[in-house]
Design a protein around this motif. Sequence first.
Motif, PDB file in Angstrom:
ATOM      1  N   VAL A  51       0.849  -1.187   0.000  1.00 51.42           N
ATOM      2  CA  VAL A  51       0.000   0.000   0.000  1.00 51.42           C
ATOM      3  C   VAL A  51       0.886   1.238   0.000  1.00 51.42           C
ATOM      4  O   VAL A  51       1.813   1.354   0.798  1.00 51.42           O
ATOM      5  N   ALA A  52       0.594   2.113  -0.928  1.00 53.79           N
ATOM      6  CA  ALA A  52       1.390   3.333  -1.035  1.00 53.79           C
ATOM      7  C   ALA A  52       1.221   4.183   0.220  1.00 53.79           C
ATOM      8  O   ALA A  52       0.108   4.366   0.716  1.00 53.79           O
ATOM      9  N   ALA A  53       2.325   4.656   0.762  1.00 48.71           N
ATOM     10  CA  ALA A  53       2.289   5.475   1.971  1.00 48.71           C
ATOM     11  C   ALA A  53       1.646   6.824   1.661  1.00 48.71           C
ATOM     12  O   ALA A  53       1.877   7.410   0.599  1.00 48.71           O
ATOM     13  N   LEU A  54       0.816   7.296   2.601  1.00 50.22           N
ATOM     14  CA  LEU A  54       0.176   8.588   2.418  1.00 50.22           C
ATOM     15  C   LEU A  54       1.202   9.694   2.613  1.00 50.22           C
ATOM     16  O   LEU A  54       2.114   9.570   3.431  1.00 50.22           O
ATOM     17  N   PRO A  55       1.064  10.790   1.885  1.00 49.79           N
ATOM     18  CA  PRO A  55       1.947  11.932   2.138  1.00 49.79           C
ATOM     19  C   PRO A  55       1.673  12.472   3.538  1.00 49.79           C
ATOM     20  O   PRO A  55       0.575  12.291   4.082  1.00 49.79           O
ATOM     21  N   PRO A  56       2.655  13.120   4.159  1.00 48.97           N
ATOM     22  CA  PRO A  56       2.482  13.572   5.548  1.00 48.97           C
ATOM     23  C   PRO A  56       1.238  14.412   5.772  1.00 48.97           C
ATOM     24  O   PRO A  56       0.563  14.283   6.796  1.00 48.97           O
ATOM     25  N   GLU A  57       0.897  15.280   4.808  1.00 46.24           N
ATOM     26  CA  GLU A  57      -0.257  16.146   5.019  1.00 46.24           C
ATOM     27  C   GLU A  57      -1.568  15.366   5.062  1.00 46.24           C
ATOM     28  O   GLU A  57      -2.532  15.794   5.697  1.00 46.24           O
ATOM     29  N   ARG A  58      -1.606  14.197   4.384  1.00 45.31           N
ATOM     30  CA  ARG A  58      -2.804  13.373   4.437  1.00 45.31           C
ATOM     31  C   ARG A  58      -2.794  12.470   5.668  1.00 45.31           C
ATOM     32  O   ARG A  58      -3.836  12.237   6.287  1.00 45.31           O
ATOM     33  N   GLU A  59      -1.630  11.971   6.027  1.00 44.02           N
ATOM     34  CA  GLU A  59      -1.527  11.098   7.193  1.00 44.02           C
ATOM     35  C   GLU A  59      -1.890  11.850   8.477  1.00 44.02           C
ATOM     36  O   GLU A  59      -2.505  11.290   9.384  1.00 44.02           O
ATOM     37  N   HIS A  60      -1.514  13.128   8.548  1.00 46.80           N
ATOM     38  CA  HIS A  60      -1.760  13.920   9.753  1.00 46.80           C
ATOM     39  C   HIS A  60      -2.875  14.939   9.527  1.00 46.80           C
ATOM     40  O   HIS A  60      -2.926  15.966  10.223  1.00 46.80           O
ATOM     41  N   ALA A  61      -3.781  14.654   8.614  1.00 53.97           N
ATOM     42  CA  ALA A  61      -4.851  15.599   8.289  1.00 53.97           C
ATOM     43  C   ALA A  61      -5.721  15.959   9.490  1.00 53.97           C
ATOM     44  O   ALA A  61      -6.083  17.129   9.658  1.00 53.97           O
ATOM     45  N   PRO A  62      -6.096  15.002  10.383  1.00 48.87           N
ATOM     46  CA  PRO A  62      -6.925  15.394  11.535  1.00 48.87           C
ATOM     47  C   PRO A  62      -6.244  16.406  12.443  1.00 48.87           C
ATOM     48  O   PRO A  62      -6.892  17.336  12.933  1.00 48.87           O
ATOM     49  N   ALA A  63      -4.930  16.244  12.672  1.00 48.51           N
ATOM     50  CA  ALA A  63      -4.216  17.208  13.514  1.00 48.51           C
ATOM     51  C   ALA A  63      -4.184  18.576  12.844  1.00 48.51           C
ATOM     52  O   ALA A  63      -4.363  19.619  13.504  1.00 48.51           O
ATOM     53  N   LEU A  64      -3.968  18.604  11.538  1.00 46.89           N
ATOM     54  CA  LEU A  64      -3.962  19.877  10.820  1.00 46.89           C
ATOM     55  C   LEU A  64      -5.358  20.506  10.829  1.00 46.89           C
ATOM     56  O   LEU A  64      -5.495  21.737  10.863  1.00 46.89           O
ATOM     57  N   GLN A  65      -6.372  19.647  10.809  1.00 51.92           N
ATOM     58  CA  GLN A  65      -7.746  20.154  10.800  1.00 51.92           C
ATOM     59  C   GLN A  65      -8.064  20.895  12.097  1.00 51.92           C
ATOM     60  O   GLN A  65      -8.645  21.990  12.076  1.00 51.92           O
ATOM     61  N   ILE A  66      -7.686  20.300  13.236  1.00 54.95           N
ATOM     62  CA  ILE A  66      -7.985  20.976  14.504  1.00 54.95           C
ATOM     63  C   ILE A  66      -7.145  22.241  14.656  1.00 54.95           C
ATOM     64  O   ILE A  66      -7.599  23.241  15.215  1.00 54.95           O
ATOM     65  N   LEU A  67      -5.918  22.227  14.115  1.00 51.24           N
ATOM     66  CA  LEU A  67      -5.100  23.435  14.154  1.00 51.24           C
ATOM     67  C   LEU A  67      -5.743  24.543  13.328  1.00 51.24           C
ATOM     68  O   LEU A  67      -5.751  25.716  13.727  1.00 51.24           O
TER      69      LEU A  67
END
Length: 203
Positions: free
Chosen positions: A70-86
């Motif tokens: 499975v292709a690894a998600l880019p960091p911005e997609r992997e950590h999208a929930p944290a970025l969303q709350i920020l």
Amino acid sequence: MTDQPSLSFFARFWLAFVCFWRIWFDQAFAQAVLPVREADKAGKLPSGVPPSELPAGPTEQKPPEKKEPVAALPPEREHAPALQILAMLQREGRFIDFLQEDVAAFPDADVGVAARIVHEGCRKVLRQYLTLEPVLPQSEGDRVNVPAGFDAQRTRLTGNVAGQPPYTGVLKHRGWVTTAVKFPTTSPAMDPRVLAPAEVELP
């Protein structure tokens, strides 16, 4: 049904030679041959029986198919929930603006006013999307017992930590634990790296 061609003496000799060693050293092959041998002993194997009508032996197991990694998600997609709350903290409380500002250059009164605005907006986000409860129900300053087998993720020991639990100490911070999360869903088309859009006022 088509008749199978008869095997010559040399063909049968070579087949017997190959099967002899396969049966010795290949358990799966021997297990597959066994039903044919049992049917022959019981007189249920007439001559000339085509292979399609021979008793079925155990099916040979196919090696497991290799799954494509499975292709690894880019960091911005992997950590999208944290970025969303920020992004929500920025939208409601100007949290990023406050942290990026050099407050040392402002008087304490101005910093206090800004902190009050940031506090109000960030508190609104926490109460709207997260349900928080203290880890320990006692009040700070109370004496509490830490039993043996305590969860080190939920209770952190400070001070003179020696020996084995149970311990007795003073509660310095009650801790926080999230009991419910109610984040809104976001469109995959949105770039989670954009925490706040630039604002341009037109004349």
